[in-house]
Design a protein around this motif. Sequence first.
Motif, PDB file in Angstrom:
ATOM      1  N   VAL A  60       0.840  -1.189   0.000  1.00 48.64           N
ATOM      2  CA  VAL A  60       0.000   0.000   0.000  1.00 48.64           C
ATOM      3  C   VAL A  60       0.882   1.248   0.000  1.00 48.64           C
ATOM      4  O   VAL A  60       1.794   1.364   0.811  1.00 48.64           O
ATOM      5  N   TYR A  61       0.609   2.150  -0.929  1.00 49.48           N
ATOM      6  CA  TYR A  61       1.347   3.411  -0.983  1.00 49.48           C
ATOM      7  C   TYR A  61       0.473   4.461  -1.633  1.00 49.48           C
ATOM      8  O   TYR A  61      -0.522   4.140  -2.276  1.00 49.48           O
ATOM      9  N   ASP A  62       0.816   5.707  -1.449  1.00 50.48           N
ATOM     10  CA  ASP A  62       0.158   6.768  -2.212  1.00 50.48           C
ATOM     11  C   ASP A  62       1.204   7.802  -2.583  1.00 50.48           C
ATOM     12  O   ASP A  62       2.271   7.863  -1.991  1.00 50.48           O
ATOM     13  N   GLY A  63       0.888   8.578  -3.558  1.00 47.14           N
ATOM     14  CA  GLY A  63       1.836   9.565  -4.053  1.00 47.14           C
ATOM     15  C   GLY A  63       1.466  10.981  -3.688  1.00 47.14           C
ATOM     16  O   GLY A  63       2.145  11.923  -4.068  1.00 47.14           O
ATOM     17  N   MET A  64       0.380  11.135  -2.949  1.00 50.56           N
ATOM     18  CA  MET A  64      -0.086  12.470  -2.632  1.00 50.56           C
ATOM     19  C   MET A  64       0.227  12.837  -1.181  1.00 50.56           C
ATOM     20  O   MET A  64       0.051  13.977  -0.783  1.00 50.56           O
ATOM     21  N   GLY A  65       0.647  11.862  -0.397  1.00 47.75           N
ATOM     22  CA  GLY A  65       0.996  12.134   0.987  1.00 47.75           C
ATOM     23  C   GLY A  65      -0.195  12.389   1.877  1.00 47.75           C
ATOM     24  O   GLY A  65      -0.111  13.153   2.834  1.00 47.75           O
TER      25      GLY A  65
END
Length: 85
Positions: A60-65
């Motif tokens: 799980v990750y996101d690029g928008m923080g």
Amino acid sequence: NSWAGYLGRSAASRIPGAQFWDVDGVCDPNTDLPHMLPSEEAFAAAADALCIGNDDAVVVYDGMGMFAAPRAWWTWKVFGHDRYY
């Protein structure tokens, strides 16, 4: 930093083979509160739609923080998935 703009950028910059988990789409539709846990059936249907089973590792990750990655991680944990990172 709109959500629609993020989705467009996300598809182009996603880790190869990664799939999108929609914290707004996989939630409880019966409350006005945002991002509440879905029913077990709704979670299972969303996981099945992405072809993710209990034996699959979920990174799980996101690029928008924002909150999306922790919320997704917690959702997988709540529903008993053992391999989430």
